[in-house]
Each structure stands twice: as C-alpha cells, then as structure tokens.
Design a protein around this motif. Structure first.
Motif, PDB file in Angstrom:
ATOM      1  N   VAL A 212       0.843  -1.202   0.000  1.00 52.83           N
ATOM      2  CA  VAL A 212       0.000   0.000   0.000  1.00 52.83           C
ATOM      3  C   VAL A 212       0.878   1.252   0.000  1.00 52.83           C
ATOM      4  N   LYS A 213       0.587   2.208  -0.894  1.00 52.03           N
ATOM      5  CA  LYS A 213       1.382   3.438  -1.017  1.00 52.03           C
ATOM      6  C   LYS A 213       0.751   4.621  -0.284  1.00 52.03           C
ATOM      7  N   ASN A 214      -0.579   4.619  -0.177  1.00 49.67           N
ATOM      8  CA  ASN A 214      -1.272   5.746   0.459  1.00 49.67           C
ATOM      9  C   ASN A 214      -0.828   5.883   1.914  1.00 49.67           C
ATOM     10  N   GLN A 215      -0.322   7.086   2.261  1.00 47.47           N
ATOM     11  CA  GLN A 215       0.247   7.284   3.594  1.00 47.47           C
ATOM     12  C   GLN A 215      -0.797   7.177   4.706  1.00 47.47           C
ATOM     13  N   HIS A 216      -2.023   7.616   4.424  1.00 43.00           N
ATOM     14  CA  HIS A 216      -3.071   7.508   5.441  1.00 43.00           C
ATOM     15  C   HIS A 216      -3.348   6.046   5.757  1.00 43.00           C
ATOM     16  N   LEU A 217      -3.445   5.221   4.724  1.00 44.46           N
ATOM     17  CA  LEU A 217      -3.695   3.797   4.945  1.00 44.46           C
ATOM     18  C   LEU A 217      -2.498   3.117   5.604  1.00 44.46           C
ATOM     19  N   ARG A 218      -1.286   3.520   5.210  1.00 47.41           N
ATOM     20  CA  ARG A 218      -0.089   2.942   5.828  1.00 47.41           C
ATOM     21  C   ARG A 218      -0.069   3.249   7.329  1.00 47.41           C
ATOM     22  N   LYS A 219      -0.412   4.486   7.655  1.00 46.08           N
ATOM     23  CA  LYS A 219      -0.432   4.866   9.070  1.00 46.08           C
ATOM     24  C   LYS A 219      -1.516   4.104   9.821  1.00 46.08           C
ATOM     25  N   THR A 220      -2.678   3.924   9.170  1.00 43.57           N
ATOM     26  CA  THR A 220      -3.778   3.206   9.792  1.00 43.57           C
ATOM     27  C   THR A 220      -3.390   1.768  10.098  1.00 43.57           C
ATOM     28  N   PHE A 221      -2.752   1.097   9.135  1.00 45.18           N
ATOM     29  CA  PHE A 221      -2.357  -0.286   9.340  1.00 45.18           C
ATOM     30  C   PHE A 221      -1.285  -0.406  10.423  1.00 45.18           C
ATOM     31  N   MET A 222      -0.314   0.513  10.445  1.00 41.71           N
ATOM     32  CA  MET A 222       0.725   0.443  11.463  1.00 41.71           C
ATOM     33  C   MET A 222       0.137   0.696  12.846  1.00 41.71           C
ATOM     34  N   ASN A 223      -0.791   1.649  12.927  1.00 40.52           N
ATOM     35  CA  ASN A 223      -1.467   1.913  14.194  1.00 40.52           C
ATOM     36  C   ASN A 223      -2.247   0.674  14.643  1.00 40.52           C
ATOM     37  N   PHE A 224      -2.857   0.019  13.663  1.00 38.61           N
ATOM     38  CA  PHE A 224      -3.598  -1.215  13.909  1.00 38.61           C
ATOM     39  C   PHE A 224      -2.672  -2.277  14.495  1.00 38.61           C
ATOM     40  N   LEU A 225      -1.480  -2.424  13.896  1.00 40.84           N
ATOM     41  CA  LEU A 225      -0.505  -3.409  14.364  1.00 40.84           C
ATOM     42  C   LEU A 225      -0.061  -3.119  15.793  1.00 40.84           C
ATOM     43  N   VAL A 226       0.239  -1.854  16.072  1.00 40.65           N
ATOM     44  CA  VAL A 226       0.675  -1.466  17.415  1.00 40.65           C
ATOM     45  C   VAL A 226      -0.429  -1.754  18.437  1.00 40.65           C
ATOM     46  N   ASN A 227      -1.680  -1.457  18.068  1.00 44.84           N
ATOM     47  CA  ASN A 227      -2.795  -1.708  18.982  1.00 44.84           C
ATOM     48  C   ASN A 227      -2.964  -3.193  19.281  1.00 44.84           C
ATOM     49  N   VAL A 228      -2.739  -4.027  18.262  1.00 40.82           N
ATOM     50  CA  VAL A 228      -2.827  -5.475  18.468  1.00 40.82           C
ATOM     51  C   VAL A 228      -1.778  -5.922  19.491  1.00 40.82           C
ATOM     52  N   ILE A 229      -0.543  -5.424  19.330  1.00 40.98           N
ATOM     53  CA  ILE A 229       0.528  -5.792  20.259  1.00 40.98           C
ATOM     54  C   ILE A 229       0.212  -5.300  21.667  1.00 40.98           C
ATOM     55  N   GLU A 230      -0.296  -4.064  21.761  1.00 43.74           N
ATOM     56  CA  GLU A 230      -0.637  -3.507  23.077  1.00 43.74           C
ATOM     57  C   GLU A 230      -1.751  -4.309  23.742  1.00 43.74           C
ATOM     58  N   THR A 231      -2.676  -4.815  22.933  1.00 41.81           N
ATOM     59  CA  THR A 231      -3.750  -5.646  23.483  1.00 41.81           C
ATOM     60  C   THR A 231      -3.178  -6.917  24.101  1.00 41.81           C
ATOM     61  N   LEU A 232      -2.216  -7.539  23.407  1.00 42.21           N
ATOM     62  CA  LEU A 232      -1.601  -8.758  23.927  1.00 42.21           C
ATOM     63  C   LEU A 232      -0.764  -8.501  25.176  1.00 42.21           C
ATOM     64  N   CYS A 233      -0.396  -7.238  25.384  1.00 43.33           N
ATOM     65  CA  CYS A 233       0.406  -6.885  26.561  1.00 43.33           C
ATOM     66  C   CYS A 233      -0.448  -6.641  27.806  1.00 43.33           C
ATOM     67  N   GLN A 234      -1.764  -6.663  27.660  1.00 44.72           N
ATOM     68  CA  GLN A 234      -2.636  -6.453  28.812  1.00 44.72           C
ATOM     69  C   GLN A 234      -2.568  -7.646  29.760  1.00 44.72           C
ATOM     70  N   SER A 235      -2.944  -7.405  30.998  1.00 46.23           N
ATOM     71  CA  SER A 235      -2.963  -8.492  31.972  1.00 46.23           C
ATOM     72  C   SER A 235      -4.072  -9.479  31.618  1.00 46.23           C
ATOM     73  N   LEU A 236      -3.927 -10.704  32.072  1.00 43.62           N
ATOM     74  CA  LEU A 236      -4.931 -11.731  31.783  1.00 43.62           C
ATOM     75  C   LEU A 236      -6.287 -11.365  32.359  1.00 43.62           C
ATOM     76  N   GLN A 237      -6.282 -10.624  33.475  1.00 42.50           N
ATOM     77  CA  GLN A 237      -7.546 -10.212  34.078  1.00 42.50           C
ATOM     78  C   GLN A 237      -8.284  -9.220  33.174  1.00 42.50           C
ATOM     79  N   GLU A 238      -7.525  -8.378  32.463  1.00 43.86           N
ATOM     80  CA  GLU A 238      -8.142  -7.389  31.571  1.00 43.86           C
ATOM     81  C   GLU A 238      -8.577  -8.000  30.246  1.00 43.86           C
ATOM     82  N   LEU A 239      -7.873  -9.025  29.784  1.00 42.69           N
ATOM     83  CA  LEU A 239      -8.155  -9.640  28.495  1.00 42.69           C
ATOM     84  C   LEU A 239      -9.346 -10.591  28.597  1.00 42.69           C
TER      85      LEU A 239
END
Length: 330
Positions: A212-239
């Motif tokens: 993907v070349k569009n910068q808005h979409l590239r930023k959206t996907f990278m933000n999406f990836l970071v959010n996925v990782i942050e979700t996995l970093c939550q405590s088991l009680q929160e997940l």
C-alpha cells in the motif's frame, strides 16, 4: 459451502460440518446495506470452551477510506432445521472500525448440543447460519452503490456523506499528520515511535509484502498493528476471550495486507494458553481464598484460647499463693 443473500439477511450453509479440519472458516463475502461483510466461525470451538464461536466481520477493510466507521444492530442465528423455535439466536450492536473489524459470540452453543443426534442443528452434514442486520449507520463511502441495493431492501439505514465524515474524523487525522514521524516509511505518532522502531528492529521484514502506497492507509495499518501488540500486553484479568478472538481476526487482516505476523500468531497462542490455565485455575484460586478465611478463623480461635489460658493461669497462681506476714498479722 453454500450461501444465499436476501435483503438484510444472509444465509450461510456449511456442508460436511462434522468432518471439517479447519480451526476457523469464512463465509463468502456478502453485501447488506451497501456494505461488504463476511462471517467467521470456529467449528471446533476455541481453547476456552467447547462451543461454536461465530462473528460478523467487515470484509476487505483495506478498500475503505480513512476514518470509516459502521454502527450495526445485528443478529446471528444457528438454525434448528427440525424445529425453528429451538434455533439459537444472539443479538448484538457494535461500532466497527479499523481497530474493531469483527463482533459476535464466543459461546453461541455447546458443540455437544450442536452435534447431538436428532437435535436438528446438524442435518445431512449441513449447518445453517443466518445473519440479519436491522439498523446500520455508515460513516464514509458505501462498498456498493445504493442503486444496486434498492431491491428487497427493508434495512433501516443512515448514511453520512463524505463531508460529515470529514467534519468528525478528518480534522483529527490532519492534526495527527502534522505530528507524525517517519519510521521505515510509516508515519507514526510520537508516542508510537519507540514501539514501531522496536518492531522493525526485531522483525525487519515484517512489512516487505505490504504494497500500500497511500500514507493515510499505511499509518492506519501500522497503528492497527501497534494496537494489536498492546492488546496482547494487557494483563490476563483485563483480556477477555472476545478480545483474543478479535486479535485473531486482526492478525488475519494484517496477513492479508502483506504483513508477516507469524511471530505474533505464536504470541497469541501463548496468551491463549495462559488464559486457559488462568481460567482452569480459578477454582484453585477460590479454594485458596476459602483456606485463607479458615486460617484466619483458626488464628482468632488460638488468640482467644491463649487469652483464656492466661486468665486461668492467673487464677491458679492466685489460689496457690501463700499469705504474707502482713496478711497474717492483719
């Protein structure tokens, strides 16, 4: 597999259900209210329970404009092919966006009930599932023009045009662009720079297949990836179990977009195992609490007994004490 799309309903017929070897399966894409969707099912259940898991998922989110959102009130029904009254139906309402692509039910029906002989859910090897969307609000462009959806369309639908979407979302997007920093060709927020650099340091080929070349979409996907990782970093009680299923859906989209996330899938499996152990150990935790309560009661009893013992010792010593010279004289 077969399917049928009528108005605001879509019927998914899954053939040879009992012999499916896949952990998860997808329906064909379908269009309701001008929006593309597909269904996701876990025919063998998940690691948390032996139940059929079923979700409504946005289809091909890469083609949607930056800032898109959908609000939908929907139902997912496992059809009882012998007695319709016994069909298993779940209703839900949800905002779908780039961070939340799917929504549904982790435990629609126990697999033992689904596979039970003459129960009516599995007939001639087929399972029938119906999704119905009754209210839909769309921010951004529709996937399919409204003209092509006019026939058989009882759906109550609100469509906000592009100007409305800009007034709500794009102003925020513009302000974010001004604050963005380039990391390996991705514009990211200052707060995410260290995280994204760390991702590329450990997994330098993660975005090699992302075209993907569009910068808005590239930023959206990278933000999406970071959010996925942050979700996995939550405590088991929160997940929750639903959170982990949504991460699974998110990783599928990232893979489809060209990201190499096999390492994240392994981490997700590890988190699922830990969550499973945590849930299986809840009874042990409850037992620990009961033992602690009993121990506290015993400690109080010991303290009471020690106090009584001291009183009795004092009485005995007082009874045994001889008279003093003063006691005898006086």
């Amino acid at each position: 597999m077969g399917s049928e799309e009528v108005g605001n309903k879509f019927t998914w017929v899954i053939k040879n259900f009992s012999t499916l070897q896949y952990e998860k399966i997808y329906s064909d894409p379908f269009v309701i209210g001008g929006c593309k969707w597909h269904l996701l099912a876990y025919p063998k259940g998940n690691k948390f329970n032996n139940c059929l898991s079923l979700y409504l998922v946005v289809d091909d989110s890469r083609a949607l404009p930056c800032g898109w959102r959908r609000y939908a009130q929907f139902s997912l029904t496992l059809i009882n092919q012998l007695t319709e009254k016994l069909s298993q139906r779940g209703e839900k309402q949800n905002w779908f966006n780039q961070r939340n692509l799917g929504s549904g039910f982790t435990s629609l029906i126990p697999l033992s009930n689904l596979h039970a002989k003459n129960a009516g859910y599995l007939v001639n090897g087929e399972v029938k599932i119906v999704v119905e969307i009754n209210d839909l609000e769309v921010i951004g462009k529709l996937d399919v023009s409204e003209e092509s959806e006019e026939a058989n369309q009882p759906l109550k639908k609100i469509k906000l045009d592009d100007n409305d979407a800009v007034s709500i979302d794009s102003l925020n997007e513009i302000s974010l662009v001004k604050e963005s920093i380039d990391v390996n060709g991705f514009q990211v927020l200052p707060s995410q720079v260290e995280s994204v650099r760390r991702i590329f340091e450990k997994h330098p080929e993660i975005a090699v297949g992302f075209q993907v070349k569009n910068q808005h979409l590239r930023k959206t996907f990278m933000n999406f990836l970071v959010n996925v990782i942050e979700t996995l970093c939550q405590s088991l009680q929160e997940l929750s179990n639903e959170d982990l299923v949504e991460v699974d859906i998110a990783l599928t989209y990232l893979k489809d977009a060209g990201f190499k996330v096999d390492w994240l899938e392994k981490k997700l499996d590890q988190v699922k195992e830990k969550k499973e152990k945590e849930q299986s150990g809840l009874s042990s935790v409850a037992r620990l609490g009961t033992i602690e309560e009993e121990l506290q009661k015993l400690k109080h009893m010991v303290l009471d007994l020690e106090a009584q013992l001291q009183k009795e010792k004092a009485k005995v010593l007082a009874a045994r004490a001889p008279f003093s010279f003063k006691d005898v004289v006086y």
